[in-house]
Design a protein around this motif. Structure first.
Motif: not given
Length: 289
Positions: A129-137
């Motif tokens: 998801t976009a939110e998970y991706a942002r947290a990872v990035i």
């Protein structure tokens, strides 16, 4: 003949051209030394051309094809590949924020027909998801401290990569993740719950096969790290392995390397739960998040 080449990440067409130029030289029974003597091209330039590290000039390709005695129709096809090799695709606007190797990965992935992805710690990028991706990035940035624009760009690219599932012929994805990727809370409990629900939904897609390696499986062949194997529809495009880690990322394309990673992936999949059992575990993890 001095060869001035660009530093852009290789596209699938440039890789295809490089592979064919290498094959044609070998078929013509010409050594690198012989080619450099006949053309004036230095050995390092030929090496980089044959490995898609540099985009050659048109006149250089024509010189090589003539030396290899390639028929006119075939020359036209290869020169067409050269012309198309500069087309980097939809992510071009994001290039200032993307490392060169990652640009290459995105280009290859976009054209892959099928992809096998093993992840030991993260949810596969194509299923994030976009939110998970942002947290990872942002949180797992390896100390690079991305600014807001760079982080936004990385998230946008990761989401747009998922267009491979909505194209006329969707990508076939076989993803295997370690249970650790389900249990580690990334971002927040809410973000993690939404991510796991997204993952459970992906299990129902006809072109996605998703498996989880449970903790109870113990040690398994995937523990050294994550990797991706890409297969392409065009027979000229050989399978490609991509490995990413703290020490850097790399593409592997020899038949031996591809076969070794393919065997490793099969062994990991054998240690994993079935797709149905995996979906059940994902749903239970989402409820517990």
């Amino acid at each position: 003949m001095a060869e001035v080449a660009g530093r852009r990440a290789p596209t699938i067409r440039l890789r295809r051209l490089a592979s064919e130029l290498r094959r044609l030289r070998v078929e013509a029974k010409l050594t690198v030394e012989k080619v450099t003597k006949e053309t004036g091209l230095d050995q390092s330039s030929l090496y980089r051309i044959e490995r898609a590290l540099n985009k050659p000039q048109r006149r250089t390709v024509i010189t090589l094809l003539q030396l290899y005695q390639v028929e006119k129709d075939r020359q036209t096809t290869l020169l067409g590949w050269l012309k198309e090799s500069g087309q980097t695709g939809w992510f071009q606007v994001h290039e200032p924020f993307l490392p060169e190797q990652y640009q290459a990965y995105v280009a290859f992935e976009h054209e892959a027909e099928a992809l096998k992805n093993y992840e030991s710690l993260f949810i596969p990028g194509l299923l994030q998801t976009a939110e998970y991706a942002r947290a990872v990035i942002v949180d797992a940035d390896l100390g690079r401290s991305l600014d807001a624009d760079a982080a936004d760009s990385r998230v946008d690219v990761r989401m747009q990569r998922q267009s491979v599932f909505t194209r006329p012929v969707p990508m076939q994805l076989h993803a295997v993740v370690d249970e650790a990727a389900l249990r580690r809370e990334v971002g927040s409990a809410q973000i993690m719950r939404a991510q796991l629900e997204r993952l459970a939904h992906a299990c129902a897609l006809p072109n996605v096969r998703l498996q989880v390696v449970p903790f109870k499986a113990g040690a398994h062949p995937g523990m050294p790290g994550s990797f991706v194997i890409m297969d392409f529809a065009d027979p000229f495009d050989a399978p490609l392995v991509y490995v990413d880690g703290i020490a850097g990322d790399a593409f592997l394309e020899t038949g031996e390397d591809v076969a070794r990673f393919a065997r490793t992936f099969d062994l990991i999949a054998q240690a994993a739960l079935s797709p149905a059992q995996s979906k059940k575990m994902i749903q239970e993890a989402a409820k517990a998040a």
